[in-house]
Design a protein around this motif. Structure first.
Motif, PDB file in Angstrom:
ATOM      1  N   ALA A 196       0.858  -1.178   0.000  1.00  0.00           N
ATOM      2  CA  ALA A 196       0.000   0.000   0.000  1.00  0.00           C
ATOM      3  C   ALA A 196       0.898   1.233   0.000  1.00  0.00           C
ATOM      4  N   ALA A 197       0.402   2.338  -0.516  1.00  0.00           N
ATOM      5  CA  ALA A 197       1.183   3.574  -0.525  1.00  0.00           C
ATOM      6  C   ALA A 197       0.278   4.746  -0.200  1.00  0.00           C
ATOM      7  N   ASP A 198       0.728   5.586   0.708  1.00  0.00           N
ATOM      8  CA  ASP A 198       0.001   6.801   1.086  1.00  0.00           C
ATOM      9  C   ASP A 198       0.962   7.969   1.038  1.00  0.00           C
ATOM     10  N   SER A 199       0.612   8.991   0.271  1.00  0.00           N
ATOM     11  CA  SER A 199       1.412  10.212   0.224  1.00  0.00           C
ATOM     12  C   SER A 199       0.651  11.335   0.920  1.00  0.00           C
ATOM     13  N   LEU A 200       1.334  12.021   1.811  1.00  0.00           N
ATOM     14  CA  LEU A 200       0.715  13.070   2.630  1.00  0.00           C
ATOM     15  C   LEU A 200       1.455  14.390   2.457  1.00  0.00           C
ATOM     16  N   ARG A 201       0.719  15.472   2.583  1.00  0.00           N
ATOM     17  CA  ARG A 201       1.307  16.809   2.712  1.00  0.00           C
ATOM     18  C   ARG A 201       0.955  17.337   4.097  1.00  0.00           C
ATOM     19  N   ILE A 202       1.975  17.763   4.841  1.00  0.00           N
ATOM     20  CA  ILE A 202       1.775  18.281   6.193  1.00  0.00           C
ATOM     21  C   ILE A 202       2.202  19.738   6.215  1.00  0.00           C
ATOM     22  N   PRO A 300       1.437  28.152  16.881  1.00  0.00           N
ATOM     23  CA  PRO A 300       0.185  28.887  17.086  1.00  0.00           C
ATOM     24  C   PRO A 300      -1.046  28.168  16.533  1.00  0.00           C
ATOM     25  N   ARG A 301      -0.829  27.185  15.650  1.00  0.00           N
ATOM     26  CA  ARG A 301      -1.949  26.447  15.067  1.00  0.00           C
ATOM     27  C   ARG A 301      -1.584  24.979  14.954  1.00  0.00           C
ATOM     28  N   GLU A 302      -2.611  24.142  14.967  1.00  0.00           N
ATOM     29  CA  GLU A 302      -2.419  22.713  14.752  1.00  0.00           C
ATOM     30  C   GLU A 302      -1.918  22.454  13.331  1.00  0.00           C
ATOM     31  N   PRO A 303      -1.085  21.459  13.138  1.00  0.00           N
ATOM     32  CA  PRO A 303      -0.665  21.103  11.783  1.00  0.00           C
ATOM     33  C   PRO A 303      -1.867  20.639  10.951  1.00  0.00           C
ATOM     34  N   GLU A 304      -1.748  20.802   9.647  1.00  0.00           N
ATOM     35  CA  GLU A 304      -2.779  20.313   8.739  1.00  0.00           C
ATOM     36  C   GLU A 304      -2.239  19.136   7.944  1.00  0.00           C
ATOM     37  N   PHE A 305      -3.071  18.118   7.752  1.00  0.00           N
ATOM     38  CA  PHE A 305      -2.681  16.902   7.054  1.00  0.00           C
ATOM     39  C   PHE A 305      -3.574  16.735   5.822  1.00  0.00           C
ATOM     40  N   GLU A 306      -2.943  16.552   4.675  1.00  0.00           N
ATOM     41  CA  GLU A 306      -3.677  16.374   3.424  1.00  0.00           C
ATOM     42  C   GLU A 306      -3.184  15.100   2.742  1.00  0.00           C
ATOM     43  N   THR A 307      -4.115  14.230   2.376  1.00  0.00           N
ATOM     44  CA  THR A 307      -3.762  13.024   1.626  1.00  0.00           C
ATOM     45  C   THR A 307      -3.664  13.372   0.147  1.00  0.00           C
ATOM     46  N   LEU A 308      -2.491  13.116  -0.441  1.00  0.00           N
ATOM     47  CA  LEU A 308      -2.272  13.437  -1.851  1.00  0.00           C
ATOM     48  C   LEU A 308      -2.659  12.276  -2.751  1.00  0.00           C
ATOM     49  N   THR A 309      -2.148  11.097  -2.475  1.00  0.00           N
ATOM     50  CA  THR A 309      -2.501   9.894  -3.229  1.00  0.00           C
ATOM     51  C   THR A 309      -2.548   8.716  -2.267  1.00  0.00           C
ATOM     52  N   THR A 310      -3.320   7.725  -2.647  1.00  0.00           N
ATOM     53  CA  THR A 310      -3.374   6.512  -1.842  1.00  0.00           C
ATOM     54  C   THR A 310      -3.558   5.308  -2.752  1.00  0.00           C
ATOM     55  N   PHE A 311      -2.780   4.273  -2.526  1.00  0.00           N
ATOM     56  CA  PHE A 311      -2.857   3.029  -3.275  1.00  0.00           C
ATOM     57  C   PHE A 311      -3.146   1.894  -2.299  1.00  0.00           C
ATOM     58  N   PRO A 312      -4.002   0.956  -2.679  1.00  0.00           N
ATOM     59  CA  PRO A 312      -4.264  -0.194  -1.796  1.00  0.00           C
ATOM     60  C   PRO A 312      -3.105  -1.179  -1.841  1.00  0.00           C
ATOM     61  N   PRO A 313      -2.987  -2.047  -0.866  1.00  0.00           N
ATOM     62  CA  PRO A 313      -2.029  -3.145  -0.992  1.00  0.00           C
ATOM     63  C   PRO A 313      -2.502  -4.119  -2.069  1.00  0.00           C
ATOM     64  N   THR A 314      -1.564  -4.756  -2.733  1.00  0.00           N
ATOM     65  CA  THR A 314      -1.893  -5.795  -3.715  1.00  0.00           C
ATOM     66  C   THR A 314      -1.562  -7.138  -3.082  1.00  0.00           C
ATOM     67  N   SER A 315      -2.597  -7.881  -2.737  1.00  0.00           N
ATOM     68  CA  SER A 315      -2.424  -9.160  -2.058  1.00  0.00           C
ATOM     69  C   SER A 315      -3.090 -10.251  -2.888  1.00  0.00           C
ATOM     70  N   ASN A 316      -2.282 -11.114  -3.465  1.00  0.00           N
ATOM     71  CA  ASN A 316      -2.789 -12.147  -4.365  1.00  0.00           C
ATOM     72  C   ASN A 316      -3.606 -13.201  -3.632  1.00  0.00           C
ATOM     73  N   ASP A 317      -4.683 -13.637  -4.257  1.00  0.00           N
ATOM     74  CA  ASP A 317      -5.451 -14.759  -3.736  1.00  0.00           C
ATOM     75  C   ASP A 317      -4.554 -15.987  -3.689  1.00  0.00           C
ATOM     76  N   ALA A 318      -4.478 -16.619  -2.553  1.00  0.00           N
ATOM     77  CA  ALA A 318      -3.523 -17.702  -2.347  1.00  0.00           C
ATOM     78  C   ALA A 318      -3.767 -18.880  -3.293  1.00  0.00           C
ATOM     79  N   ASP A 319      -5.031 -19.278  -3.466  1.00  0.00           N
ATOM     80  CA  ASP A 319      -5.329 -20.422  -4.331  1.00  0.00           C
ATOM     81  C   ASP A 319      -5.022 -20.104  -5.792  1.00  0.00           C
ATOM     82  N   THR A 320      -5.378 -18.900  -6.217  1.00  0.00           N
ATOM     83  CA  THR A 320      -5.111 -18.499  -7.605  1.00  0.00           C
ATOM     84  C   THR A 320      -3.617 -18.418  -7.862  1.00  0.00           C
TER      85      THR A 320
END
Length: 421
Positions: A196-202, A300-320
């Motif tokens: 999986a991949a997550d890119s953030l801007r803080i 003086p302010r809380e940090p801001e978090f922004e998700t730029l891109t997100t990819f799911p993990p690639t998990s192969n079906d075991a039987d296949t």
């Protein structure tokens, strides 16, 4: 099934030159994500000529071809089409010289630096062979050409445009990727394969001041530096050593003058993980650490978090995966093996997940085998073998294309081969 595979592959010699020509042309004419208009038009034209029922323009530039040969399983196979904003440095006679305007309006060079030109060419070669060998298989074949994999939004763009309503539900789904292994190599892996991949801007907030009066400031650059150091401990000190993960801070931006303390600083970072639990743990830790550092700095302010891109993990079906591993080893012999866990990321799994379909994703090699063997002998594989996204990444044409086409045939025919073939 072996005879049926041989029947399909018997046409490979006749189409090889056409596949290679298409590949070189595609490599020389790369297009960025959701701008693959030339590529998708050429793909759709060929599929129609070969008798496929074609839907194009899905998700903008996606193409799907469906070919049915009576009653039987439905198999979906995907190839991604987009290129990268990279200036090519391969020196190939068919190297890209393309520049274009990206989504942000910036002028950028464009190169097939990830091998998607290999994927498209192999899929078209496969689609042609399957259309020619009409008596060798039964069922329904779905060949899907996806846009914008690199941006992580192409699969969902096609799904949002009604993909699941426009093609038959597949019984199994496949995809492959060319990687910097020796050409001729085929590798499959059960379970976790791609991260999986997550890119953030803080955005960190401080209080600006003159460089000569730092006591009047809350320096966001110092805060950013503390966050960088602190975040390096998330993987090394909060995860078990047996839980692979990567946290990379790839960008820091702050200030415009050496004598001015700015009001803000921005970090951009990327996280790679292989399961939802680890992923959530890392993302939670990032927010906790950054907020704590901001509090420690009296921001003086809380940090801001922004998700730029997100990819799911690639998990192969075991039987296949086990089934494919068996047929790959039977066909390719010693060239088929269990591939290493990969830290790259993909959005392919969004498609079979939307159908509720098991899937398997595998890798093929694209490096000249002699060059790879020499680098391996010297212990310099990491230094001497260009990897995906490198300006020097250039899969050898053969046996890379033949291997990719053959792998698609072997995989799909294990489901589609006519009884007794």
């Amino acid at each position: 099934m072996t005879n049926a595979v041989d029947t399909v592959l018997s046409g490979l010699a006749d189409i090889r030159d056409q596949v290679e020509e298409f590949y070189r042309d595609l490599h020389a004419h790369p297009e960025l994500g959701l701008a693959e208009t030339r590529t998708s038009a050429r793909v759709a034209e060929r599929l129609r000529d070969w008798g496929y029922d074609v839907t194009d323009g899905l998700g903008g530039t996606g193409v799907v071809g469906v070919l049915s040969r009576g009653t039987g399983p439905t198999v979906l196979l995907r190839a991604d089409m987009d290129a990268l904003p990279v200036r090519e440095a391969t020196g190939l006679p068919y190297a890209s010289t393309v520049t274009t305007t990206d989504r942000n309006g910036d002028e950028v060079p464009v190169m097939h630096a990830c091998g998607h030109d290999v994927h498209v060419s192999c899929m078209l070669g496969f689609a042609r062979l399957m259309a020619l060998a009409e008596d060798a298989w039964r069922g329904t074949l779905v060949v899907l050409f996806q846009p914008s994999e690199e941006n992580g939004d192409g699969a969902n763009a096609m799904l949002d445009d009604g993909l699941t309503d426009r093609v038959p539900r597949p019984d199994v789904a496949f995809a492959q990727h060319v990687l910097p292994y020796p050409a001729g190599y085929v590798g499959v892996r059960p379970g976790a394969f791609l991260s999986a991949a997550d890119s953030l801007r803080i955005t960190l907030y401080g209080r600006g001041a003159h460089g000569s009066m730092p006591h009047s400031s809350v320096d966001p650059i110092v805060l950013a530096a503390m966050c960088v150091l602190r975040l390096q401990t998330v993987v090394s000190r909060e995860l078990a050593p047996t839980s692979p993960a990567v946290l990379t801070i790839g960008s820091i931006r702050a200030g415009t003058s050496p004598n001015v303390i700015p009001d803000t600083a921005t970090l951009e970072l990327n996280v790679r993980s292989y399961d939802d639990t680890t992923r959530a743990q890392i993302l939670d830790a990032i927010r906790r650490c950054v907020r704590a550092e901001a509090q420690a700095s009296a921001a003086p302010r809380e940090p801001e978090f922004e998700t730029l891109t997100t990819f799911p993990p690639t998990s192969n079906d075991a039987d296949t995966a086990a089934r494919l591993d068996r047929v790959f080893r039977a066909h390719f012999g010693d060239a088929a093996t269990t591939i290493d866990l990969q830290t790259a990321s993909e959005d392919f799994s969004e498609i079979p997940d939307a159908f509720g379909t098991p899937f398997c994703y595998w890798g093929i090699g694209g490096t000249d085998p002699d060059r790879y063997a020499e680098a391996q002998r010297k212990g310099t594989v990491n230094q001497d073998i260009p990897v995906n996204h490198s300006a020097a990444f250039a899969p050898v044409v053969q046996p890379t294309l033949d291997t990719g086409i053959t792998a698609l045939v072997v995989a799909s025919m294990d489901w589609l081969a006519s009884e007794g073939s």
